[in-house]
Motif scaffolding. Structure first.
Motif, PDB file in Angstrom:
ATOM      1  N   LEU A  49       0.834  -1.199   0.000  1.00 19.36           N
ATOM      2  CA  LEU A  49       0.000   0.000   0.000  1.00 19.36           C
ATOM      3  C   LEU A  49       0.869   1.249   0.000  1.00 19.36           C
ATOM      4  CD1 LEU A  49      -2.680  -1.082   2.616  1.00 19.36           C
ATOM      5  CD2 LEU A  49      -2.849  -1.147   0.138  1.00 19.36           C
ATOM      6  N   GLN A  50       0.479   2.227  -0.792  1.00 18.17           N
ATOM      7  CA  GLN A  50       1.193   3.496  -0.878  1.00 18.17           C
ATOM      8  C   GLN A  50       0.252   4.630  -0.524  1.00 18.17           C
ATOM      9  OE1 GLN A  50       4.469   3.962  -1.577  1.00 18.17           O
ATOM     10  NE2 GLN A  50       4.590   1.744  -1.503  1.00 18.17           N
ATOM     11  N   PRO A  51       0.661   5.513   0.403  1.00 17.58           N
ATOM     12  CA  PRO A  51      -0.184   6.667   0.708  1.00 17.58           C
ATOM     13  C   PRO A  51      -0.092   7.689  -0.416  1.00 17.58           C
ATOM     14  CG  PRO A  51       1.826   6.742   2.015  1.00 17.58           C
ATOM     15  CD  PRO A  51       1.861   5.460   1.225  1.00 17.58           C
ATOM     16  N   GLU A  52      -1.235   8.270  -0.759  1.00 18.05           N
ATOM     17  CA  GLU A  52      -1.266   9.290  -1.807  1.00 18.05           C
ATOM     18  C   GLU A  52      -2.360  10.299  -1.503  1.00 18.05           C
ATOM     19  OE1 GLU A  52      -2.105   7.225  -5.475  1.00 18.05           O
ATOM     20  OE2 GLU A  52      -4.220   7.114  -5.037  1.00 18.05           O
ATOM     21  N   LEU A  53      -2.330  11.382  -2.190  1.00 20.66           N
ATOM     22  CA  LEU A  53      -3.318  12.445  -2.091  1.00 20.66           C
ATOM     23  C   LEU A  53      -3.703  12.796  -0.653  1.00 20.66           C
ATOM     24  CD1 LEU A  53      -5.496  12.915  -5.051  1.00 20.66           C
ATOM     25  CD2 LEU A  53      -5.938  14.229  -2.999  1.00 20.66           C
ATOM     26  N   LEU A 111      -8.832  21.974  12.283  1.00 21.61           N
ATOM     27  CA  LEU A 111      -8.012  20.925  11.685  1.00 21.61           C
ATOM     28  C   LEU A 111      -7.775  19.831  12.717  1.00 21.61           C
ATOM     29  CD1 LEU A 111      -6.222  20.041   9.248  1.00 21.61           C
ATOM     30  CD2 LEU A 111      -4.340  21.222  10.398  1.00 21.61           C
ATOM     31  N   THR A 112      -8.056  18.586  12.349  1.00 23.66           N
ATOM     32  CA  THR A 112      -7.853  17.466  13.273  1.00 23.66           C
ATOM     33  C   THR A 112      -6.832  16.458  12.763  1.00 23.66           C
ATOM     34  OG1 THR A 112      -9.678  16.205  12.319  1.00 23.66           O
ATOM     35  CG2 THR A 112     -10.179  17.636  14.218  1.00 23.66           C
ATOM     36  N   GLY A 113      -6.505  16.508  11.470  1.00 22.50           N
ATOM     37  CA  GLY A 113      -5.546  15.537  10.958  1.00 22.50           C
ATOM     38  C   GLY A 113      -5.335  15.659   9.461  1.00 22.50           C
ATOM     39  N   TRP A 114      -4.561  14.725   8.956  1.00 22.51           N
ATOM     40  CA  TRP A 114      -4.340  14.587   7.514  1.00 22.51           C
ATOM     41  C   TRP A 114      -4.665  13.145   7.154  1.00 22.51           C
ATOM     42  CZ3 TRP A 114      -2.622  17.973   3.667  1.00 22.51           C
ATOM     43  CH2 TRP A 114      -2.338  19.273   4.104  1.00 22.51           C
ATOM     44  N   ARG A 115      -5.494  12.975   6.135  1.00 20.95           N
ATOM     45  CA  ARG A 115      -5.895  11.644   5.679  1.00 20.95           C
ATOM     46  C   ARG A 115      -5.257  11.381   4.321  1.00 20.95           C
ATOM     47  NH1 ARG A 115     -12.033  10.385   6.201  1.00 20.95           N
ATOM     48  NH2 ARG A 115     -11.358  10.648   8.354  1.00 20.95           N
ATOM     49  N   PHE A 116      -4.678  10.208   4.206  1.00 22.64           N
ATOM     50  CA  PHE A 116      -4.049   9.761   2.961  1.00 22.64           C
ATOM     51  C   PHE A 116      -4.885   8.634   2.383  1.00 22.64           C
ATOM     52  CE2 PHE A 116      -0.833  11.471   5.685  1.00 22.64           C
ATOM     53  CZ  PHE A 116       0.102  12.072   4.879  1.00 22.64           C
ATOM     54  N   LEU A 117      -5.144   8.684   1.092  1.00 25.57           N
ATOM     55  CA  LEU A 117      -5.748   7.526   0.432  1.00 25.57           C
ATOM     56  C   LEU A 117      -4.653   6.485   0.276  1.00 25.57           C
ATOM     57  CD1 LEU A 117      -7.944   9.200  -2.337  1.00 25.57           C
ATOM     58  CD2 LEU A 117      -8.621   8.448  -0.059  1.00 25.57           C
ATOM     59  N   LEU A 118      -4.991   5.213   0.469  1.00 29.48           N
ATOM     60  CA  LEU A 118      -4.023   4.133   0.335  1.00 29.48           C
ATOM     61  C   LEU A 118      -4.283   3.403  -0.975  1.00 29.48           C
ATOM     62  CD1 LEU A 118      -4.021   2.697   3.971  1.00 29.48           C
ATOM     63  CD2 LEU A 118      -2.342   4.229   2.897  1.00 29.48           C
ATOM     64  N   ARG A 119      -3.276   3.432  -1.824  1.00 30.92           N
ATOM     65  CA  ARG A 119      -3.400   2.786  -3.129  1.00 30.92           C
ATOM     66  C   ARG A 119      -2.651   1.463  -3.102  1.00 30.92           C
ATOM     67  NH1 ARG A 119      -5.294   3.589  -7.795  1.00 30.92           N
ATOM     68  NH2 ARG A 119      -5.766   5.766  -7.532  1.00 30.92           N
ATOM     69  N   GLY A 120      -3.354   0.431  -3.561  1.00 28.28           N
ATOM     70  CA  GLY A 120      -2.755  -0.885  -3.743  1.00 28.28           C
ATOM     71  C   GLY A 120      -2.696  -1.179  -5.230  1.00 28.28           C
ATOM     72  N   SER A 121      -2.345  -2.393  -5.566  1.00 32.42           N
ATOM     73  CA  SER A 121      -2.225  -2.738  -6.990  1.00 32.42           C
ATOM     74  C   SER A 121      -3.568  -2.747  -7.707  1.00 32.42           C
ATOM     75  CB  SER A 121      -1.540  -4.104  -7.137  1.00 32.42           C
ATOM     76  OG  SER A 121      -2.278  -5.091  -6.446  1.00 32.42           O
ATOM     77  N   GLY A 135      -6.040  -0.350  -7.042  1.00 29.25           N
ATOM     78  CA  GLY A 135      -6.686   0.947  -6.824  1.00 29.25           C
ATOM     79  C   GLY A 135      -6.704   1.346  -5.357  1.00 29.25           C
ATOM     80  N   THR A 136      -7.544   2.307  -5.044  1.00 32.56           N
ATOM     81  CA  THR A 136      -7.652   2.817  -3.686  1.00 32.56           C
ATOM     82  C   THR A 136      -8.423   1.816  -2.830  1.00 32.56           C
ATOM     83  OG1 THR A 136      -7.619   5.086  -4.521  1.00 32.56           O
ATOM     84  CG2 THR A 136      -8.420   4.767  -2.282  1.00 32.56           C
ATOM     85  N   VAL A 137      -7.798   1.395  -1.704  1.00 27.73           N
ATOM     86  CA  VAL A 137      -8.397   0.348  -0.879  1.00 27.73           C
ATOM     87  C   VAL A 137      -8.649   0.776   0.567  1.00 27.73           C
ATOM     88  CG1 VAL A 137      -7.445  -1.521  -2.268  1.00 27.73           C
ATOM     89  CG2 VAL A 137      -6.156  -0.660  -0.302  1.00 27.73           C
ATOM     90  N   GLY A 138      -8.174   1.943   0.949  1.00 27.70           N
ATOM     91  CA  GLY A 138      -8.364   2.376   2.332  1.00 27.70           C
ATOM     92  C   GLY A 138      -7.766   3.748   2.557  1.00 27.70           C
ATOM     93  N   THR A 139      -7.703   4.123   3.823  1.00 29.74           N
ATOM     94  CA  THR A 139      -7.118   5.402   4.210  1.00 29.74           C
ATOM     95  C   THR A 139      -6.215   5.194   5.423  1.00 29.74           C
ATOM     96  OG1 THR A 139      -8.931   5.981   5.722  1.00 29.74           O
ATOM     97  CG2 THR A 139      -9.127   6.737   3.419  1.00 29.74           C
ATOM     98  N   ALA A 140      -5.327   6.141   5.619  1.00 25.83           N
ATOM     99  CA  ALA A 140      -4.504   6.204   6.826  1.00 25.83           C
ATOM    100  C   ALA A 140      -4.528   7.650   7.274  1.00 25.83           C
ATOM    101  CB  ALA A 140      -3.080   5.754   6.538  1.00 25.83           C
ATOM    102  N   GLU A 141      -4.680   7.854   8.582  1.00 28.59           N
ATOM    103  CA  GLU A 141      -4.804   9.213   9.095  1.00 28.59           C
ATOM    104  C   GLU A 141      -3.763   9.502  10.170  1.00 28.59           C
ATOM    105  OE1 GLU A 141      -8.360  12.013  10.827  1.00 28.59           O
ATOM    106  OE2 GLU A 141      -8.796  10.547   9.261  1.00 28.59           O
ATOM    107  N   ARG A 156     -14.214   4.860  -1.210  1.00 28.94           N
ATOM    108  CA  ARG A 156     -14.595   4.893  -2.633  1.00 28.94           C
ATOM    109  C   ARG A 156     -15.248   6.231  -2.983  1.00 28.94           C
ATOM    110  NH1 ARG A 156     -18.044   0.481  -3.408  1.00 28.94           N
ATOM    111  NH2 ARG A 156     -16.188  -0.792  -3.545  1.00 28.94           N
ATOM    112  N   SER A 157     -16.110   6.719  -2.094  1.00 28.77           N
ATOM    113  CA  SER A 157     -16.814   7.976  -2.329  1.00 28.77           C
ATOM    114  C   SER A 157     -15.836   9.149  -2.429  1.00 28.77           C
ATOM    115  CB  SER A 157     -17.822   8.198  -1.196  1.00 28.77           C
ATOM    116  OG  SER A 157     -18.589   9.341  -1.424  1.00 28.77           O
ATOM    117  N   THR A 158     -14.817   9.157  -1.573  1.00 26.33           N
ATOM    118  CA  THR A 158     -13.813  10.229  -1.612  1.00 26.33           C
ATOM    119  C   THR A 158     -13.046  10.189  -2.928  1.00 26.33           C
ATOM    120  OG1 THR A 158     -13.572  10.204   0.801  1.00 26.33           O
ATOM    121  CG2 THR A 158     -11.792  11.213  -0.462  1.00 26.33           C
ATOM    122  N   ALA A 159     -12.572   9.006  -3.305  1.00 30.26           N
ATOM    123  CA  ALA A 159     -11.805   8.874  -4.550  1.00 30.26           C
ATOM    124  C   ALA A 159     -12.643   9.301  -5.752  1.00 30.26           C
ATOM    125  CB  ALA A 159     -11.314   7.435  -4.709  1.00 30.26           C
TER     126      ALA A 159
END
Length: 189
Positions: A40-44, A65-75, A77-83, A103-106
């Motif tokens: 998984l790679q964090p992006e956006l 502001l409470t945090g920064w959320r990264f979309l997690l990309r796997g092979s 597509g986008t499969v999750g988030t990390a905050e 999915r809705s965010t992406a």
């Protein structure tokens, strides 16, 4: 590209990368199918703001502001988030996320990228309504940590949206906030 995303603080990214590299990441809520999707790679990265107490006197407060959320990309597509969240000791990993908002965010980001005017993407949570929106700030050069809502900003309710709120429909702040306030005032206690 109409979306002008700012980079997350370096320490926030480092905390997410450390969590992804941790052997206990799966135990801490990493996307359950991570092994299926490969590394998984964090992006956006998107700053996450919370807007609470919107029915208080004097109108809605400024989002915080409470945090920064990264979309997690796997092979696949986008499969999750990390905050990452800000603590007294600086930015630290908070949690992994899965579910319909991923999915809705992406999807909302792809549609927002096709808009004719530039925006800065952010996330705005309205916990009183269990609602998350893509916040398209009208000033793409603004400091990503400045939580001032502008009347020209667009809010895109992400699916699933609360009953009576159309998901995926960009609305100006001065149109959507009164609707949210009305929903909260009209809600039975």
């Amino acid at each position: 590209m109409p979306l002008h995303a700012h980079p997350a603080p370096a320490a926030a990214l480092r905390s997410v990368l450390a969590a992804l590299g941790s052997p206990t990441a799966a135990l801490r809520g990493a996307p359950a199918r991570a092994e299926t999707f490969g590394e998984l790679q964090p992006e956006l990265p998107l700053p996450v703001y919370v807007l609470s107490g919107i029915t208080g006197p004097g109108g809605p407060p400024s989002p915080r502001l409470t945090g920064w959320r990264f979309l997690l990309r796997g092979s696949h597509g986008t499969v999750g988030t990390a905050e990452a969240m800000l603590t007294a000791d600086g930015w630290t990993f908070s949690h992994f996320g899965e579910g319909p908002y991923v999915r809705s965010t992406a999807s909302a980001l792809r549609r927002a990228d096709a808009l004719p005017t530039p925006h800065q993407p952010r996330l705005l949570s309205v916990p009183e309504l269990y609602m998350l929106t893509l916040w398209l700030h009208s000033d793409p050069a603004a400091d990503a940590e400045d939580g001032t809502l502008s009347r020209d900003d667009l809010l895109v309710p992400l699916a699933p949206a609360p009953p009576g709120i159309a998901p995926d429909l960009p609305q100006r702040v001065d149109t959507l906030l009164p609707l949210l306030t009305h929903r909260l005032v009209a809600a039975p206690v």
